[in-house]
Design a protein around this motif. Sequence first.
Motif, PDB file in Angstrom:
ATOM      1  N   ILE A   1      -4.535   5.814   1.034  1.00 40.33           N
ATOM      2  CA  ILE A   1      -3.985   4.466   0.876  1.00 40.33           C
ATOM      3  C   ILE A   1      -2.673   4.342   1.639  1.00 40.33           C
ATOM      4  O   ILE A   1      -2.400   3.338   2.298  1.00 40.33           O
ATOM      5  CB  ILE A   1      -3.773   4.151  -0.615  1.00 40.33           C
TER       6      ILE A   1
ATOM      7  N   HIS B   1       0.819  -1.216   0.000  1.00 41.33           N
ATOM      8  CA  HIS B   1       0.000   0.000   0.000  1.00 41.33           C
ATOM      9  C   HIS B   1       0.853   1.266   0.000  1.00 41.33           C
ATOM     10  O   HIS B   1       0.452   2.291  -0.549  1.00 41.33           O
ATOM     11  CB  HIS B   1      -0.965  -0.002   1.189  1.00 41.33           C
TER      12      HIS B   1
ATOM     13  N   SER C   1      -6.595  -0.681  -9.196  1.00 39.28           N
ATOM     14  CA  SER C   1      -7.229   0.628  -9.302  1.00 39.28           C
ATOM     15  C   SER C   1      -6.202   1.683  -9.706  1.00 39.28           C
ATOM     16  O   SER C   1      -6.514   2.591 -10.470  1.00 39.28           O
ATOM     17  CB  SER C   1      -7.905   1.020  -7.990  1.00 39.28           C
ATOM     18  N   TYR C   2      -4.975   1.551  -9.214  1.00 38.90           N
ATOM     19  CA  TYR C   2      -3.974   2.545  -9.647  1.00 38.90           C
ATOM     20  C   TYR C   2      -3.771   2.469 -11.149  1.00 38.90           C
ATOM     21  O   TYR C   2      -3.702   3.488 -11.833  1.00 38.90           O
ATOM     22  CB  TYR C   2      -2.628   2.351  -8.931  1.00 38.90           C
TER      23      TYR C   2
ATOM     24  N   VAL D   1     -10.856   1.745  -4.654  1.00 37.23           N
ATOM     25  CA  VAL D   1     -10.098   2.214  -3.495  1.00 37.23           C
ATOM     26  C   VAL D   1     -11.022   2.451  -2.319  1.00 37.23           C
ATOM     27  O   VAL D   1     -10.708   2.106  -1.170  1.00 37.23           O
ATOM     28  CB  VAL D   1      -9.330   3.501  -3.855  1.00 37.23           C
TER      29      VAL D   1
ATOM     30  N   THR E   1      -6.317  -2.740  -5.010  1.00 37.11           N
ATOM     31  CA  THR E   1      -5.733  -1.399  -4.946  1.00 37.11           C
ATOM     32  C   THR E   1      -4.726  -1.202  -6.070  1.00 37.11           C
ATOM     33  O   THR E   1      -4.683  -0.145  -6.708  1.00 37.11           O
ATOM     34  CB  THR E   1      -5.050  -1.201  -3.587  1.00 37.11           C
TER      35      THR E   1
ATOM     36  N   GLN F   1      -7.080  10.055  -2.315  1.00 38.50           N
ATOM     37  CA  GLN F   1      -7.113   8.607  -2.128  1.00 38.50           C
ATOM     38  C   GLN F   1      -5.705   8.042  -1.969  1.00 38.50           C
ATOM     39  O   GLN F   1      -5.490   7.096  -1.216  1.00 38.50           O
ATOM     40  CB  GLN F   1      -7.850   7.940  -3.281  1.00 38.50           C
TER      41      GLN F   1
ATOM     42  N   MET G   1      -3.510  -3.265   3.185  1.00 36.41           N
ATOM     43  CA  MET G   1      -4.909  -2.931   2.957  1.00 36.41           C
ATOM     44  C   MET G   1      -5.710  -4.226   2.902  1.00 36.41           C
ATOM     45  O   MET G   1      -5.166  -5.299   2.748  1.00 36.41           O
ATOM     46  CB  MET G   1      -5.062  -2.215   1.605  1.00 36.41           C
TER      47      MET G   1
ATOM     48  N   THR H   1     -11.913  -0.769  -0.611  1.00 37.51           N
ATOM     49  CA  THR H   1     -10.782  -1.297   0.156  1.00 37.51           C
ATOM     50  C   THR H   1     -10.590  -0.536   1.454  1.00 37.51           C
ATOM     51  O   THR H   1     -10.355  -1.128   2.518  1.00 37.51           O
ATOM     52  CB  THR H   1      -9.500  -1.183  -0.683  1.00 37.51           C
TER      53      THR H   1
END
Lengths: 335, 182, 648
Positions: free
Chosen positions: C117, C50, C138-139, C197, C135, C113, C129, C200
């Motif tokens: 994170i 994370h 999502s990035y 995100v 995650t 975000q 996370m 999570t």
Amino acid sequence: MTRRGLIVCSFLLCLAACSGIQTPLGNSGADDSSFIRLFVTFLVVCTVMYLLVVGALAGALANRRRLLTVEEGTHHESSPWIRRALIGWAALIVAGLVGLTIASFFTDRAAAKRAMRPQFTVKIIANQWWWDIIYTTPDVSQAVHTANELHLPVGVEAEVSLESNDVIHSFWVPNLAGKQDLIPGRTTDIQLLPTKTGLYRGQCAEFCGIQHANMALAVQVESREAFLRWIAQQRRAAFAPTTPTELAGYHYFTTHECSSCHSIAGTPANGQVGPDLTHVASRRTIAAGALPMSSGNLYGWVADPQSQKPGNKMPTIGLAPNELHAVVAYLQRLK
Amino acid sequence: MSSRFRNSIWTLVSLALLAGCDREKSNPRGQPLAETIPDTSPDTVFPGDAKPRPLDPRAADYEQNAFAIAQGQQLFGAMNCVGCHAHGGGGMGPALMDSQWRYGGRIDQIAQSIAKGRPNGMPAWEGKLTDRQIWQLAAFVRSLSGQAPKDAVAARADELSNTPPQTQTKREPALPSDSAQQ
Amino acid sequence: MTPRSKGRATKREPVLRDGPDLTGSDLEERLEKTWSRPRGFIGWLASVDHKEIGRRYIFTALGFLAAAGLLALHMRLQLMFPDNDILGPSAFNEAFTMHGTTMMFLFAVPVMQGVQIYLTPIMVGTRAMAFPRLTAFSYYMYLFGGLFLWAGHFLHFGPDNGWFNYVPLSGPQYGVGKRSDAWAQTITFTEVAALAVAVTLVATIFKQRAPGMTLARMPIFVWSTLVTSLMVVFSMPAIALVSGLLLSDRLVGTQFFNPVEHGDPLLYQHLFWFFGHPEVYIIFLPATGFVSEIVATFSRRTIFGYPIVVLSLVGTGILAFGLWVHHMFATGLPRVGYSFYTAASMAVSIPTGLQIFCWIATIWDGRPRLQVPMLYVIGFIVTFVIGGLSGIIIAAVPLDLQVHDTYFIVAHFHYVLIGGAVFPLLGAITYWYPKLTGRMMSERLGNISFWTIFLGFQLAFFPMHIAGLMGMPRRVYTYPAGMGLELPNMLSSIGSFVVALAVLMFVVNMAASFRRGERAGPDPWDAASLEWATASPPPWYNFAHIPAVESRAPLWDLKDDLPVVHGLRVDDRELLMTSVISASPDVREPSATPSIWPLISAIAVAVTFIGSVFSPWALVFGAAPVGIALTAWFWPKLPGPFAEPQIT
């Protein structure tokens, strides 16, 4: 804050905006005095709240040298008066907001009540990027069709019905009233009650495409007599050409590209796509405020509209010089 | 990184750069005196040697250009082409969505038909619209039979629904003028 | 991973757990091995840590901030003089659209975000996370969406109808080409990323807090993260829907927004603003979380009125969903209905007003020290409150009808967004920079950049209030001379360059301090929350032992004696789950190892989304790679040879 303070504030604001032909602080529409009153009320209350916050912050920072013996850590007991101050602050915020909401509500209601008795109607149809203006009458032959310039008699309430031919626009003449969107598929309306004669400027206030910046509207508020004279003049058919050049221009206009989009009452030119040009020379601006009306600007516009207002719907034709002279001469005849 | 990797990236980037070019170009002014419509004939009737004229190179600027097709769509309504041709289905005038073209279905031939007019009622628009506008109309007319690239057409207009979405129009390639089905 | 032996009884090695027998550098070595990721480029791409992902989010967002900022400078150059010709109308329209879209979707939400994170696991005392691979995915979705938008901009199919892209202007007839499709599809990318995100973060906060960290002992920043993430979950679907409806109208010919066929352009506005209003609070509330943390640390006491601050956060989050029509006061909806939204818009400022009181009370009753993060908090209060109060002004319908869509609004939202989010962000970056890098940022350069940006901002944006009141609408590429607009615009343009200079100084400070900053220990600011209990930067595994918490300010209360829990595995990734409200230990759960499949899935999804803008076949051909990638990602992990017995 006393009434005197309010007057001082409004005076200062007016001073700041007194030469504005496109400002809500101009105090020339029926609503506008209430706008200024409401705005100043809000401004005063908000300024007081702001000063309280910043003052408290400054006090908190100034305080820091005095509390050298404060114990750091978690179980810090706050001074009891701070809790009372919190309740007071919350009460103050709530009271202030309730007051402002009520003020806003009543101003809105008063404006709506005032707007109940229109004495005549104007229909405005917005296009990309010009205003089509029709003074409707029960007898259709008496209707007046013009573009980009609105005339209103002072002291008479006008109901303006608003439609759009393409995308969402917004009708906004700040000196007279707040804005109202023109939404395709709907008819909205706005009531204007101008109280002072003068020339004002409006502008489209909802992004409508490439030339949104150049979609302005000239609004002339005049005495009843002047208004009736203007309407009568607009009702006439177009003036006939007198000189050979004007005649050549008339001939070009009605047989070539121009009449595909533009109309001139009393001639065969009957295009419905672009602005009506029957009395174009009597208008103050060309192309919805893009250029002030003048001989040179008219030449420039007719010769190459795309360089003046790039992206607008009028194509650059590539007129030969004699054609250009003729068309402009004819247009200048159309007072 | 290896040169092969670098080259393939470069090829992809160049392709991508070219991809947006024709479709998204928007030149509102154009070149007024240079957008003339060439004298083309319908394809089986031409004088002298028996070969059709090659397609004008400016055609791609209009045929694959989203702005031209959109302008053509607006002109189609504004100039009341729907009065005779409906929205491509025809009526008093012939249908424009099918594969039958009496005077040729290439864009320059269509532009010629619009400019010069045709027998039995097609008015001549030369001098009533600029040449550029006529090219734009021709580009739109081509899209009615599905000839335009699907990413350059608008799926529908903001009006009563009158055709299936243009992005799904089946491509109807133009039949030659002397074919039996004309 | 050693292969599973078939059938033969193997000698089971004892499962290694941290505890009194395994502690110190021996423990740290083993934890390091378990929690680190493979070295090299592929290992970097496959990371699910994370901290690494949080850093990526922050750096990418700052990159987009710079790009959008350059567009802003370009626009201000054009507007410096009336009838200017530096940017023509279509270039200017693209510029303000890209500026708004980038700032709102590619900078503001992702940077918040990203910080969330990074900080949430170390603030609540866990090692990872809840869904590490999600995650990572999502990035990549965010990155690809942003690159797609900017590639479109450079390839001339970037959007040019404003960041809200109203229909019918963005519809199939008037929105020519692929521009609006690019906008709508970028939204799809960013909202998938944001939703992932948010989910999570909520799971992490609810289930992975350190034992003893009840909801009432969570740091305020974690509360703000929780509220924001729940807001994301409820509001993002609206924008997903509206961008989907727009794409459908444009690509497939549906009639959602066609008034002639019983659609409605105002449907677009309702759906957009139902998301759009909570969106600005999604950006603002994390900033208030930053402010609470910084104020507490730099006043050397816990925040005054913790329950009030928490309830304000929750209250703002809920009320924010009831305000959206205040963006539509000019559209001609029934006036009585508008009054409700006026009242609601006024009401939403009450919780924020209470928070401001609590911050100032904390400073008043504490021992404030005016280091750079605290300066940003002061700048925030002084600036944001102006924006909030101009918001009160425009909540009133008669006033809004005059200033809507003018530069008054532009001034208002920049005051609340820059004053209310960017200033706290800069303070937060300065505050947590030692934690991220192990070095302090330069205090002197930080001071200079603060004052430059603060004064430059006032110079740039205060005159916009005047310009709006003098009749300058928004989104105009030029304005005529003689309307009194020359002076405000000139001042704004000068101010914008001062702001740009300040941002440059801040970035230089960040870059230079990375190598030459003063080294920082675990807790350079003497702060109270758990993230300061571990090294700077934290090791892969965050904490050698999971801490236990007994109060709101664990590091202040239990200075050298932070209790810890023992018993988590060290040879495999394992997390401690605790109960939702009272955070009593519940179960141990394995945590995902690094994997390249989130990246591959993101690539497959990105190709499908981008292709579908140009042809519907992309959805057909893209479904297969997406399916394969997701299957590989979720392929169940076989239990290792030394799996624990399942307790049923």
